[in-house]
Design an enzyme around this catalytic site. Structure first.
Site, short mmCIF file in Angstrom:
data_model
loop_
_atom_site.label_atom_id
_atom_site.label_comp_id
_atom_site.label_asym_id
_atom_site.label_seq_id
_atom_site.Cartn_x
_atom_site.Cartn_y
_atom_site.Cartn_z
N GLU A 75 0.82 -1.21 0.00
CA GLU A 75 0.00 0.00 0.00
C GLU A 75 0.86 1.27 0.00
OE1 GLU A 75 -4.15 -1.39 2.06
OE2 GLU A 75 -2.35 -1.48 3.30
N GLU A 119 -4.16 -9.33 3.65
CA GLU A 119 -4.93 -8.98 4.85
C GLU A 119 -6.06 -9.95 5.15
OE1 GLU A 119 -3.04 -5.02 3.70
OE2 GLU A 119 -3.73 -6.84 2.70
#
Length: 255
Positions: free
Chosen positions: A109, A129
């Site tokens: 990210e 995640e």
């Protein structure tokens, strides 16, 4: 600056280095705050046109330091910048990610918050995640579908499985592949090719590109008009024309 994040400037290029190799450059709150401080320097210094962010050691970043979270520690969120000190408010100036090894979860990210990604051939990118009961909340679910085709982004996000750098290059996410160990040098060379250009024009070009996303063509031209007018009236625009006519290198002032 903190030792957690190193900052150095050479010929208009700022090198920002995540410096927790013993933790695979995982991001805790102090590191996120140091990233925020580095990005503020990047934008505020007149001698910097573009930045490169890299990881110290064999891994770009493993993302959030989950050991800190598991022990009840604070999340690496910085007011004004969001997670990891970058994802909600990247710098106004261009930023290039130089990825060696893994860029996973928050590490990916961070790379997605950059404007360009250069990667070694053995690098990997992933948003795992969902395998940990989480979701890619730090920009992964927002930015990845904007950078690669929707179905491929959906597959990566829902399976949590990483992709190799070659596949990221084929999908257009990575702009340049290098042999292992070569990502930083290639990213710095790319940054140098940006840094020779007019600083105000470079910064405004990034601003316009981001501003017009999702707008219709008439809306886009209307949105960019005041920014482009500022460039046309700038001292650097006149200097560029004079340098061309006089067959010399321009001397930019950023005004």
């Amino acid at each position: 600056m903190s030792d957690l994040v190193l900052f150095e400037v050479t010929d208009g290029v700022a090198l920002i280095t995540l410096n927790r190799p013993e933790r695979r450059n995982a991001i805790d709150l102090p590191t996120a705050e140091a990233i925020d401080a580095a990005l503020t320097q990047l934008d505020e210094r007149d001698d910097v046109v573009v930045g490169v962010i890299a990881g110290s050691g064999p891994v770009f970043s493993a993302g959030m330091d989950l050991k800190v979270i598991a022990a009840g520690g604070p999340r690496p969120i910085v007011p004004g910048r969001g997670a990891f000190g970058i994802v909600e408010n990247p710098p106004a100036k261009p930023l290039i990610a130089a990825v060696e090894g893994a860029a996973l979860a928050g590490g990916f990210e961070i790379a997605l918050a950059c404007d360009l990604i250069v990667a070694a051939e053995d690098a990997t990118f992933g948003l795992p995640e969902v395998k940990r009961g989480l979701a890619a909340a730090a920009g992964g679910a927002v930015r990845l579908p904007q950078r690669i085709p929707y179905s491929h982004a959906m597959r990566m996000i829902l399976t949590g499985e990483p992709i190799p750098a070659q596949r990221a290059y084929e999908l257009g996410l990575v702009v340049e592949l290098t042999p292992p160990g070569g990502a930083l040098a290639a990213a710095q060379a790319l940054a140098a090719s940006i840094a020779v250009n007019a600083p105000l024009a470079v910064r405004t070009s990034k601003q316009v590109i981001n501003l017009v996303q999702g707008k219709s063509m008439p809306e886009a031209f209307e949105a960019q008009r005041p920014l482009m007018q500022r460039i046309r009236e700038s001292a650097d625009a006149l200097e560029g024309a004079k340098a061309f006519a006089e067959k010399r290198e321009p001397r930019w002032t950023g005004r």
